[in-house]
Design a protein around this motif. Structure first.
Motif, PDB file in Angstrom:
ATOM      1  N   CYS A  18      -4.055   4.003  -7.983  1.00  0.00           N
ATOM      2  CA  CYS A  18      -4.334   3.037  -6.924  1.00  0.00           C
ATOM      3  C   CYS A  18      -3.520   3.329  -5.666  1.00  0.00           C
ATOM      4  O   CYS A  18      -4.053   3.274  -4.550  1.00  0.00           O
ATOM      5  CB  CYS A  18      -4.051   1.619  -7.417  1.00  0.00           C
ATOM      6  N   VAL A  19      -2.250   3.638  -5.836  1.00  0.00           N
ATOM      7  CA  VAL A  19      -1.387   3.891  -4.673  1.00  0.00           C
ATOM      8  C   VAL A  19      -1.797   5.184  -3.972  1.00  0.00           C
ATOM      9  O   VAL A  19      -2.013   5.210  -2.749  1.00  0.00           O
ATOM     10  CB  VAL A  19       0.094   3.950  -5.092  1.00  0.00           C
ATOM     11  N   ILE A  20      -1.914   6.264  -4.748  1.00  0.00           N
ATOM     12  CA  ILE A  20      -2.312   7.549  -4.160  1.00  0.00           C
ATOM     13  C   ILE A  20      -3.716   7.445  -3.568  1.00  0.00           C
ATOM     14  O   ILE A  20      -3.988   7.927  -2.468  1.00  0.00           O
ATOM     15  CB  ILE A  20      -2.260   8.667  -5.219  1.00  0.00           C
ATOM     16  N   PRO A 102      -3.942  -6.906  -7.614  1.00  0.00           N
ATOM     17  CA  PRO A 102      -2.815  -6.065  -7.184  1.00  0.00           C
ATOM     18  C   PRO A 102      -3.118  -4.572  -7.319  1.00  0.00           C
ATOM     19  O   PRO A 102      -3.661  -4.130  -8.327  1.00  0.00           O
ATOM     20  CB  PRO A 102      -1.684  -6.481  -8.144  1.00  0.00           C
ATOM     21  N   PHE A 103      -2.788  -3.818  -6.278  1.00  0.00           N
ATOM     22  CA  PHE A 103      -2.983  -2.368  -6.199  1.00  0.00           C
ATOM     23  C   PHE A 103      -4.468  -1.994  -6.125  1.00  0.00           C
ATOM     24  O   PHE A 103      -4.891  -1.288  -5.215  1.00  0.00           O
ATOM     25  CB  PHE A 103      -2.309  -1.643  -7.374  1.00  0.00           C
ATOM     26  N   PHE A 104      -5.263  -2.462  -7.089  1.00  0.00           N
ATOM     27  CA  PHE A 104      -6.669  -2.059  -7.156  1.00  0.00           C
ATOM     28  C   PHE A 104      -7.480  -2.591  -5.979  1.00  0.00           C
ATOM     29  O   PHE A 104      -8.388  -1.916  -5.481  1.00  0.00           O
ATOM     30  CB  PHE A 104      -7.293  -2.524  -8.472  1.00  0.00           C
ATOM     31  N   GLY A 105      -7.174  -3.807  -5.537  1.00  0.00           N
ATOM     32  CA  GLY A 105      -7.951  -4.414  -4.465  1.00  0.00           C
ATOM     33  C   GLY A 105      -7.953  -3.596  -3.188  1.00  0.00           C
ATOM     34  O   GLY A 105      -8.994  -3.425  -2.542  1.00  0.00           O
ATOM     35  N   VAL A 106      -6.796  -3.072  -2.813  1.00  0.00           N
ATOM     36  CA  VAL A 106      -6.702  -2.247  -1.605  1.00  0.00           C
ATOM     37  C   VAL A 106      -7.512  -0.971  -1.780  1.00  0.00           C
ATOM     38  O   VAL A 106      -8.227  -0.538  -0.875  1.00  0.00           O
ATOM     39  CB  VAL A 106      -5.228  -1.908  -1.289  1.00  0.00           C
ATOM     40  N   LEU A 107      -7.402  -0.357  -2.961  1.00  0.00           N
ATOM     41  CA  LEU A 107      -8.171   0.862  -3.231  1.00  0.00           C
ATOM     42  C   LEU A 107      -9.663   0.574  -3.161  1.00  0.00           C
ATOM     43  O   LEU A 107     -10.420   1.351  -2.555  1.00  0.00           O
ATOM     44  CB  LEU A 107      -7.802   1.414  -4.616  1.00  0.00           C
ATOM     45  N   TYR A 108     -10.098  -0.520  -3.752  1.00  0.00           N
ATOM     46  CA  TYR A 108     -11.525  -0.854  -3.769  1.00  0.00           C
ATOM     47  C   TYR A 108     -12.053  -1.029  -2.351  1.00  0.00           C
ATOM     48  O   TYR A 108     -13.166  -0.584  -2.028  1.00  0.00           O
ATOM     49  CB  TYR A 108     -11.742  -2.127  -4.583  1.00  0.00           C
TER      50      TYR A 108
END
Length: 243
Positions: A18-20, A102-108
């Motif tokens: 997710c971060v990368i 958390p984390f996944f939402g930004v990636l999505y």
């Protein structure tokens, strides 16, 4: 002990992806190839769950024109099974609350997926109209789970009609993607949790249907997927009996 170790490793891997992925996707903001790239990254985690996953594609699947892919939505293990079937230049449609995960939402969001407000019927309808336009304007395919929620062992749930309205309006086919049942298959304290089969079926044209017959379109696709799901489940069960 094995379960705890698996959970720790999976959580670490998911956070790293997710971060990368978020950083990469912010640099290539909403590039339509982002979704497939990171969906495949998540799919590579399936051995951590003790799963063996087989992927099957119809001939010429890599040359399909723009379309709407529909998959069966079972549980959280979809992230490491059917996610591998997402093709390049394909974005998905998900509920707007995903942005807060958390984390996944930004990636999505950064990968270019499309949010839908399921609580507001007018907005949801407008989203389907927007999807139809974007398919041609941006040369995209769309991935949707027409059941609208995880089935969690209840079989293939009835389909909502949004994906089929969009396909008819855009004049593109629907491509079913079926994953064999994973409900209660995974025991995190067991090394080997067996086989899963994910299969993409040939396109189903939308040209034979209209707004007035959209429910017939949805039912036909549901019947095709339900029958194929039973076939895959029988094949997997036979494999498990032999091992």
């Amino acid at each position: 002990m094995l379960k705890l170790l698996r959970i720790i490793i999976v959580v670490i891997c998911c956070i790293l992806i997710c971060v990368i992925g978020s950083i990469y996707s912010l640099i290539r903001f909403k590039n339509p190839n982002n979704v497939a790239l990171f969906a495949h990254w998540f799919a590579r985690l399936h051995p951590l769950f003790g799963l063996t996953v087989e992927y099957r594609y119809p001939e010429g699947a890599d040359k399909f024109e723009r379309c709407i892919y529909i998959g069966n939505h079972q549980n959280n293990y979809d992230m490491v099974t059917i996610s591998h079937m997402v093709m390049p230049r394909t974005v998905s449609v998900g509920k707007k609350s995903l942005i807060w995960v958390p984390f996944f939402g930004v990636l999505y969001w950064a990968t270019g997926n499309i949010f839908i407000d399921r609580e507001n019927r007018n907005k949801a309808h407008n989203t389907m109209t927007t999807l139809a336009k974007r398919i041609h304007q941006d040369n995209l395919s769309i991935w949707m789970f027409p059941e609208g929620t995880r089935s969690r062992g209840r079989g293939l749930l009835p389909f909502k009609t949004g994906a089929f309205h969009a396909a008819i309006e855009a004049g593109v086919p629907v491509v079913p993607v079926v994953c064999s049942s994973t409900h209660q298959q995974v025991n995190l304290n067991r090394w080997n949790n067996g086989k899963v089969i994910c299969e993409m079926l040939p396109p189903i044209p939308s040209s034979d249907y209209s707004r007035e017959t959209v429910r017939d379109f949805a039912k036909h696709c549901h019947d095709v997927m339900e029958q194929h799901l039973a076939k895959l489940d029988a094949e997997v069960a036979q494999t498990h009996r032999q091992t």
